[in-house]
Every structure is written in structure tokens, then in C-alpha cells.
Scaffold this motif. Structure first.
Motif, PDB file in Angstrom:
ATOM      1  N   LEU A 101       0.824  -1.208   0.000  1.00 26.42           N
ATOM      2  CA  LEU A 101       0.000   0.000   0.000  1.00 26.42           C
ATOM      3  C   LEU A 101       0.858   1.258   0.000  1.00 26.42           C
TER       4      LEU A 101
ATOM      5  N   ARG B 103       6.802   9.549  -3.381  1.00 18.80           N
ATOM      6  CA  ARG B 103       7.363  10.142  -2.176  1.00 18.80           C
ATOM      7  C   ARG B 103       7.936  11.535  -2.460  1.00 18.80           C
TER       8      ARG B 103
ATOM      9  N   LEU C  39       5.042  19.004   1.185  1.00 17.75           N
ATOM     10  CA  LEU C  39       5.197  19.288   2.613  1.00 17.75           C
ATOM     11  C   LEU C  39       6.235  20.372   2.873  1.00 17.75           C
TER      12      LEU C  39
ATOM     13  N   ARG D   4       8.310  18.411   9.800  1.00 16.64           N
ATOM     14  CA  ARG D   4       7.151  18.144   8.934  1.00 16.64           C
ATOM     15  C   ARG D   4       7.220  16.747   8.319  1.00 16.64           C
TER      16      ARG D   4
ATOM     17  N   LEU E 124      -6.130   5.925   7.509  1.00 14.64           N
ATOM     18  CA  LEU E 124      -4.745   5.774   7.044  1.00 14.64           C
ATOM     19  C   LEU E 124      -4.706   5.056   5.702  1.00 14.64           C
ATOM     20  N   THR E 125      -5.493   4.008   5.603  1.00 17.92           N
ATOM     21  CA  THR E 125      -5.568   3.258   4.355  1.00 17.92           C
ATOM     22  C   THR E 125      -6.032   4.149   3.212  1.00 17.92           C
TER      23      THR E 125
ATOM     24  N   CYS F  57      -3.387   6.618   2.115  1.00 17.10           N
ATOM     25  CA  CYS F  57      -2.330   5.963   1.330  1.00 17.10           C
ATOM     26  C   CYS F  57      -2.840   5.583  -0.054  1.00 17.10           C
TER      27      CYS F  57
ATOM     28  N   LYS G 126      -3.258   8.390  -3.912  1.00 13.86           N
ATOM     29  CA  LYS G 126      -1.858   8.676  -4.202  1.00 13.86           C
ATOM     30  C   LYS G 126      -1.504  10.156  -4.088  1.00 13.86           C
TER      31      LYS G 126
ATOM     32  N   SER H  66      -0.663  18.657   3.814  1.00 15.09           N
ATOM     33  CA  SER H  66       0.316  19.293   2.924  1.00 15.09           C
ATOM     34  C   SER H  66      -0.207  20.624   2.421  1.00 15.09           C
TER      35      SER H  66
ATOM     36  N   VAL I 102      -1.646  13.957   3.329  1.00 13.46           N
ATOM     37  CA  VAL I 102      -0.765  12.967   2.698  1.00 13.46           C
ATOM     38  C   VAL I 102      -0.074  12.108   3.757  1.00 13.46           C
ATOM     39  N   PRO I 103       0.349  10.923   3.360  1.00 13.14           N
ATOM     40  CA  PRO I 103       1.145  10.111   4.279  1.00 13.14           C
ATOM     41  C   PRO I 103       2.496  10.773   4.521  1.00 13.14           C
ATOM     42  N   VAL I 104       2.996  10.659   5.733  1.00 12.81           N
ATOM     43  CA  VAL I 104       4.249  11.307   6.102  1.00 12.81           C
ATOM     44  C   VAL I 104       5.454  10.512   5.569  1.00 12.81           C
ATOM     45  N   PRO I 105       6.404  11.199   4.967  1.00 11.45           N
ATOM     46  CA  PRO I 105       7.607  10.528   4.457  1.00 11.45           C
ATOM     47  C   PRO I 105       8.262   9.607   5.482  1.00 11.45           C
TER      48      PRO I 105
ATOM     49  N   LEU J 264       6.519   6.419   5.584  1.00 12.72           N
ATOM     50  CA  LEU J 264       6.806   5.606   4.404  1.00 12.72           C
ATOM     51  C   LEU J 264       8.189   4.966   4.517  1.00 12.72           C
TER      52      LEU J 264
END
Lengths: 260, 260
Positions: free
Chosen positions: A71, A77, A84, A248, B15-16, B19, B22, B57, B63-66, B69
Motif C-alpha cells: 500500500l 514520495r 510538505l 514536517r 490511514l488506508t 495511502c 496517491k 500538505s 498525505v502520508p508522512v515521508p 513511508l
DNA sequence: CATTTTTTCTCACTGAATGAGAATTCATAT
DNA sequence: ATATGAATTCTCATTCAGTGAGAAAAAATG
């Protein structure tokens, strides 16, 4: 009233711990790492299981689910990093009146994820967003290299071919190694007209420690701006911006979840 | 009493969704996708933020946080796949009395993540755990190729050099394409002594649809076992095993979280 | 078969979670 | 500036989901 804890926090704390334990982890270990009671660990793990995040691979061994890992796989990225960090980079450019960048390392080259020029009509643009530059002669590149694990850095130094772009370009591996070591020690790096006769650049790492993502930011300008006479003058702004961005993009941390 | 819902489930559901989206997603969109009230979405998002999983963002864009990831990046996915699927593969080997495999595609080659021989002293071992085989001549390879997106498959077919290993090896790209198309249609593939004069193999995909992870399982044996006379006889066992594994590696699904 | 570890279950208690709607802040265009 | 609509936070009374210690069962392990 601020929420200090709760089912979600605890579950995420477990998820983090399971992911951090590369090899699988036992509930008892999870309990001690997170500070949660064993009973709760099992209950939460079961929920993470049905949700498809964590599963038992063997008795006393829980692992992240492949489908969950997938997922997070197909996510852009760089785009997220860009979104961000851009506001901070923008402010940096405006405050310093210089061109600001955020760059990452992609197979030995610096990729500029963000580029913000203080003035719109910036004639000398050696970089553009998404563009690449050699790491060995750019300030951002040196910082990124200095954050690399020892092995990777050595590989870069021995495999690379360091083509001179100006009279200042460092083309000697040993000298470059020295330069990178210095960057690591002092926490910043310069591009002293090594890419172009008219481009000076100062860069600092994002995150004091090798962060979740190895990236660095910089400000640059043409010779006429005379930044090269006092590069330290921009360091404070750079570092403040770097710290802001670091927070962040910082991900979950393994922490003792406080008892209720 | 079974837990159907709760703070953790809801948070994970968000969260799903974040993710899966995109490009970043808005709270209102999240609310409609998950079926959660707007108010709750914001509350949960805030928790996901402080936990380091999701961040804003831009207004209306999460967005998901780097760093999150990255957390899932350095995990040995093959090891997990191995640990999760081995029991099922083991049972398959024992039930059929054949050697069972689980394989994935890694840059055009099949990597055998799991290999379980029914008998310990299996003389003719063309495969070993972690070993690789060409995709075009192995049963697992054909199935994996048949699960590939059209573009990737075409690239494989046009770039590949198909060296004959036996008289049966398919070395013609067109014929191979046909073979793969057949595999996709009928849901299984054979290695009809194409790798070795003494190795016959039947393979089915894990997961009816292209799963979270493109992988396939197989049983193989030497010519003397005469499986080649009725390959269909093992299909039921193969498919049951595949289904079991598929459910073990299936990750989170975007679903309407039921209201309380 | 005995022993240890893993895992599930029980249960009474409580505060964490809840969601509708009001209120506020923020973005953006005018 | 000022307006306008969207995004976001806040409030609050209600209640049920979450809680954890410990017992008990199940499953490894030798």
C-alpha cells in the motif's frame, strides 16, 4: 483538552514497533517496548490483524502484512516531500532574497525536488525543479553524501568519475572525501563556484541526524550577490528552515505509550 | 463479543484511504469514502498527525508522512512472505507428495522464496530457496508474467533472450506470448520439461486478481512421478493453498466503516 | 508426559470516543 | 480591504468502547 493516549495511539504505537522490528516481534517484547499491558497488546494486535496491518507469522512472532507494505509502495514520495516542504522553502527564498532548493540523492545524482527563486525572472537558472546535478560539485550533493552510510559513500567515491565543470571543481577523490568529512563536521557545505563560474551555494542537512529521508536544502545565487564573502550569514535561516522541514517529514517514533 | 468497530479501526481505515489516494486527499472526501462523520475525520486525522502517519500538505489535502513511508521501506518483504506462506506450502508438499514452491518476479527472473520438498532427500533439486530461474521456461514464471501489466509483459517479451534449456523450451516470443495468454485465461501454467528433461511443474497464481504481491505457487516433480499425465489432478490442492496464502498476505482494504 | 510460553477469556469500571452543530479560522477572489 | 465559501476547530452531554489484572485454556517445546 489534549488527547494524550487512546486506542488509536496505542495501536499505531504497536504498528510502529512491529515495523521497526525488522525480523518480527513477540507480544511480550511489544509490551515492554510500548509499555502496554500484555492483555492490551493482544487485543490491539488482533485488531491490527483484521485490519490487515499486522499478522502472526509464527507463535510469538508478528510481522507487518505484505499487502500493507504494498500500500505504501506505489506512492510518489518526492511529490509528498515537495508538497510538505515547499512553504518553508518559499519563505526561505523570500527572506534571504536568494534561490532556495531542496534536494535528495537519486543514484549518485542530486535531484532538486523543490526550487524557489526569490525573483521570478531569475536569469541564471542552473537548476530546475525535478532537474539533476552531479553530487560531487554541488553544495546539496556534498551534504547528502556526508549523510550517507560509510559504505555507500566509499562506493560513490571509488566508482565516481569527477569531471571538472569549472576551475574550482574538486576532481580528486581524496580531496572530495575531505570536503565531505568537513561538511559532516561543520554541518554545512558550499559550492564554491564548482558547477558554474557564476553560481555560489550554501547547503545544510534537513534533520540534525540522518533523517527519515536523506535530504538537504540550500540557497544559491550568482557571484554578484557576494554571498561567498560571508556564507555563514545565511546559516541561521537555513538551519531554521531545515528544522522546520525535518519536523514536517518526521514519521512515527517508537515511544513508551503512557499508561492511562 | 466481536469488535466490529472502534477508534483504532477507524483511524486505520483513514490511514488506508490516505495511502490509497496517491495524490493527497481532503477530509470531506475521506468522510464520504470511509462513511465517517466529518467531525470524527478531523479528530482522527489529528491523531494520525501527532503519531506521525498523516499530515496536511495543503488546506484540504492530507498525505502520508515521508517518515512513515520510510519506516516500511527497509523491511525484508521476502522474509515476511516466506514466514507467512511457508506453513501452507509445507502442507501442500506433504499432501501432494511433491516439491512445492512459492516464487516472485525479480527483474525478469523468478525468485523462489519458498521451496519445500516432500521427501527430505530430494535428489533432483533444480531449485533452492532464494534461488532464481528464468521466467520464460518455468511454470511459476509464466504465471507471474501473466499477472504483469500489459506494458511490462511486452517489455519482457521484446527485451528477453530466450535460451533453450531443453528441446521443449519455448524460445519464440510470439509462442511465449500465446503461452502466457493461455495461462492467464485458464488460471494455471505448466513447465512441460522446459527447464530440465526431468522436471515437470504446475503453477497457479496467489490471489484470483493480481494480488497485493505478484506471487505464484507450484508443485513439481521428476518425470517418473508421471504428474504430466494429469496435471489437473493437483489443481484443486494448488488453488486451495493459493487462496489460503492470498488471505494471509492480503493488506488493508478500503471499506465503509460501519456507523456505531 | 511435564513444563513453559503463548494466547484467549472474564468482568466490573470508567473515561475515551462520539457526532451534531455552532463558531472560528483560513483561503481566495473580488 | 471586504466578502464568500470552504476548511477546521470547538463544545458538550451521552454512552459504549476500551481497559487491565488475573484466571484459564491452548499450544509449543523438550
Amino acid at each position: 483538552m489534549i488527547q494524550i493516549d487512546g486506542a488509536l495511539q496505542r495501536g499505531l504505537s504497536l504498528l510502529t514497533a512491529v515495523c521497526a522490528a525488522k525480523t518480527g516481534i513477540s507480544p511480550s517484547e511489544l509490551a515492554s517496548r510500548t509499555g502496554l499491558p500484555t492483555s492490551s497488546v493482544y487485543r490491539l494486535l488482533k485488531q491490527l490483524d483484521t485490519a490487515g496491518f499486522v499478522r502472526k507469522s509464527a507463535p510469538g512472532c508478528y510481522v507487518p502484512v505484505p499487502g500493507f507494505l504494498s500500500l505504501t509502495q506505489d506512492i510518489d514520495r518526492n511529490a509528498i516531500l515537495r508538497d510538505l516542504a515547499r512553504p518553508a522553502i518559499f519563505r526561505l527564498a523570500r527572506k534571504t532574497g536568494l534561490t532556495a532548493h531542496l534536494g535528495i540523492l537519486e543514484n549518485g545524482m542530486v535531484t532538486y525536488v523543490i526550487r524557489v527563486a526569490a525573483r521570478a525572472n531569475d536569469s541564471a537558472s542552473f537548476t530546475r525543479e525535478g532537474g539533476q546535478l552531479e553530487a560531487y560539485c554541488s553544495a546539496v550533493g556534498k551534504v547528502l553524501l556526508s549523510n550517507l552510510p560509510e559504505d555507500d559513500l566509499n562506493e560513490y567515491l571509488s566508482d565516481g568519475e569527477f569531471v571538472p565543470l569549472t576551475d574550482n571543481t574538486i576532481t580528486n577523490a581524496g580531496q572530495l572525501q575531505q570536503e565531505i568529512a568537513t561538511a559532516r563536521t561543520q554541518g554545512f557545505a558550499l559550492d564554491n563556484f564548482e558547477v558554474s563560474e557564476d553560481l555560489f551555494c550554501v547547503s545544510v542537512p534537513v534533520g540534525p541526524q540522518p533523517a527519515d529521508q536523506n535530504c538537504a536544502i540550500s540557497v544559491s545565487s550568482s557571484r554578484s550577490a557576494r554571498i561567498y564573502e560571508a556564507p555563514e550569514s545565511v546559516l541561521d535561516d537555513l538551519r531554521a528552515t531545515a528544522a522546520e522541514i525535518a519536523s514536517r517529514i518526521a514519521g512515527p517514533v517508537e515511544v513508551q505509550t503512557g499508561n492511562l
